[in-house]
Design a protein around this motif. Structure first.
Motif, short mmCIF file in Angstrom:
data_model
loop_
_atom_site.label_atom_id
_atom_site.label_comp_id
_atom_site.label_asym_id
_atom_site.label_seq_id
_atom_site.Cartn_x
_atom_site.Cartn_y
_atom_site.Cartn_z
N LEU A 102 -25.03 41.15 -32.39
CA LEU A 102 -23.71 41.60 -32.82
C LEU A 102 -22.63 40.57 -32.51
O LEU A 102 -21.67 40.42 -33.27
N ASP A 103 -22.78 39.84 -31.40
CA ASP A 103 -21.75 38.90 -30.96
C ASP A 103 -21.91 37.50 -31.54
O ASP A 103 -21.00 36.67 -31.42
N ILE A 104 -23.07 37.20 -32.11
CA ILE A 104 -23.31 35.86 -32.64
C ILE A 104 -22.42 35.59 -33.84
O ILE A 104 -22.33 36.40 -34.76
N GLN A 105 -21.75 34.43 -33.80
CA GLN A 105 -20.85 34.02 -34.86
C GLN A 105 -21.42 32.81 -35.61
O GLN A 105 -22.36 32.15 -35.14
N LYS A 106 -20.84 32.54 -36.77
CA LYS A 106 -21.28 31.40 -37.58
C LYS A 106 -21.19 30.11 -36.76
O LYS A 106 -20.20 29.86 -36.07
N ASP A 107 -22.24 29.31 -36.82
CA ASP A 107 -22.35 28.02 -36.15
C ASP A 107 -22.57 28.11 -34.64
O ASP A 107 -22.58 27.08 -33.96
N ASP A 108 -22.71 29.32 -34.09
CA ASP A 108 -23.15 29.43 -32.70
C ASP A 108 -24.56 28.85 -32.58
O ASP A 108 -25.29 28.74 -33.58
N ILE A 109 -24.94 28.48 -31.36
CA ILE A 109 -26.24 27.86 -31.13
C ILE A 109 -27.17 28.86 -30.44
O ILE A 109 -26.79 29.49 -29.46
N VAL A 110 -28.37 29.00 -30.98
CA VAL A 110 -29.40 29.84 -30.36
C VAL A 110 -30.58 28.94 -30.03
O VAL A 110 -31.22 28.38 -30.92
N ILE A 111 -30.86 28.77 -28.74
CA ILE A 111 -31.98 27.94 -28.28
C ILE A 111 -33.14 28.87 -27.96
O ILE A 111 -33.01 29.79 -27.14
N ILE A 112 -34.27 28.63 -28.60
CA ILE A 112 -35.44 29.50 -28.44
C ILE A 112 -36.64 28.69 -27.98
O ILE A 112 -36.92 27.60 -28.50
N PHE A 113 -37.35 29.22 -26.99
CA PHE A 113 -38.60 28.64 -26.51
C PHE A 113 -39.74 29.55 -26.99
O PHE A 113 -39.78 30.73 -26.64
N ASP A 114 -40.66 28.99 -27.77
CA ASP A 114 -41.75 29.81 -28.32
C ASP A 114 -42.99 28.96 -28.49
O ASP A 114 -43.03 28.08 -29.36
N ILE A 115 -44.00 29.20 -27.65
CA ILE A 115 -45.25 28.47 -27.75
C ILE A 115 -46.38 29.43 -28.12
O ILE A 115 -46.15 30.62 -28.28
N ARG A 116 -47.58 28.92 -28.28
CA ARG A 116 -48.65 29.67 -28.91
C ARG A 116 -48.89 31.06 -28.33
O ARG A 116 -48.62 31.31 -27.18
N ARG A 117 -49.44 31.91 -29.21
CA ARG A 117 -49.48 33.36 -29.10
C ARG A 117 -48.03 33.86 -29.25
O ARG A 117 -47.53 34.65 -28.48
N TYR A 118 -47.42 33.30 -30.30
CA TYR A 118 -46.01 33.50 -30.59
C TYR A 118 -45.67 34.98 -30.69
O TYR A 118 -46.44 35.77 -31.20
N GLN A 119 -44.46 35.32 -30.22
CA GLN A 119 -44.04 36.71 -30.17
C GLN A 119 -43.24 37.09 -31.41
O GLN A 119 -42.26 36.43 -31.76
N SER A 120 -43.64 38.18 -32.02
CA SER A 120 -42.98 38.62 -33.25
C SER A 120 -41.54 39.03 -33.00
O SER A 120 -40.67 38.81 -33.86
N ASN A 121 -41.25 39.61 -31.83
CA ASN A 121 -39.87 40.04 -31.57
C ASN A 121 -38.92 38.85 -31.47
O ASN A 121 -37.75 38.92 -31.86
N THR A 122 -39.43 37.73 -30.96
CA THR A 122 -38.62 36.52 -30.88
C THR A 122 -38.33 35.97 -32.28
O THR A 122 -37.21 35.53 -32.57
N ALA A 123 -39.33 36.03 -33.15
CA ALA A 123 -39.14 35.57 -34.53
C ALA A 123 -38.13 36.46 -35.26
O ALA A 123 -37.31 35.95 -36.05
N ILE A 124 -38.18 37.76 -35.01
CA ILE A 124 -37.22 38.67 -35.63
C ILE A 124 -35.80 38.34 -35.18
O ILE A 124 -34.87 38.31 -35.97
N PHE A 125 -35.64 38.07 -33.87
CA PHE A 125 -34.33 37.70 -33.36
C PHE A 125 -33.82 36.44 -34.04
O PHE A 125 -32.64 36.35 -34.43
#
Length: 205
Positions: A102-125
């Motif tokens: 809800l708080d994320i605005q245009k051009d904000d940065i989202v840093i994600i760490f995702d290695i094998r056995r990837y999580q679907s909830n992280t991909a949805i986010f």
């Protein structure tokens, strides 16, 4: 390999008859090779671009990891928060993640760490964040998380190790490089914040 579990990796662990010195040296060589191979295959201009983006203090930064990589997100968060404000570590139950979206605005940065056995909830986010105009910076492995399709920048790292567990050493090395250069570049702007931070810490002892 993308779905390989710690149980399935048992075939790659050192034999019980192997000398402990050989085990340690073998692990050392593998991890150091991971770091060298990973950094040699990452564009310096991409690293510089991420540092420049994080140097923009008007942009909020959100960090998210998975079951095992959340510790990397938290490590990055703690140091970034020491340097600048508008830093958020996304944690807790996934039912609370909507508040961050809800708080994320245009051009904000989202840093994600995702290695094998990837999580679907992280991909949805990640998908929801890009829908709101955020720029995704992905730290992933040599097999590439599905989030790479949504990412603005993708850093791929070698994570294999002679162990039931994957190694995060190469990823952590990159995080530390970014933090070092970010601090150096912003020093004149952030030194007062760091001094105030230390004074507050000392007041508790």
């Amino acid at each position: 390999e993308r779905l390989e579990t710690p149980i399935q990796k048992s075939k790659g662990t050192p034999k019980k008859t192997e000398a402990f010195t050989e085990i340690v040296r073998g692990f050392q060589n593998t991890v150091c090779q991971n770091i060298n191979d990973s950094l040699n295959n990452i564009s310096l201009s991409d690293i510089s671009s991420v540092i420049q983006s994080l140097s923009n203090l008007d942009r909020s930064v959100y960090l998210l990891g998975g079951r095992y990589t959340d510790v990397l997100a938290r490590h990055f968060y703690l140091h970034l928060h020491a340097i600048r404000d508008n830093i958020w570590h996304i944690e807790g139950q996934t039912s609370t993640w909507a508040e961050y979206i809800l708080d994320i605005q245009k051009d904000d940065i989202v840093i994600i760490f995702d290695i094998r056995r990837y999580q679907s909830n992280t991909a949805i986010f990640a998908k929801r964040a890009t829908d709101r105009g955020a720029k995704i910076i992905l730290f992933t492995d040599q097999w590439y998380s599905p989030i790479s399709h949504h990412a603005h920048k993708v850093f791929s790292f070698q994570i294999k190790a002679p162990s039931n567990w994957d190694s995060s050493a190469a990823i952590l090395t990159m995080v530390d490089i970014i933090l070092a250069q970010l601090t150096k570049g912003l020093w004149e702007k952030i030194k007062d914040r760091l001094e105030s931070r230390e004074a507050i810490f000392e007041s508790f002892f």
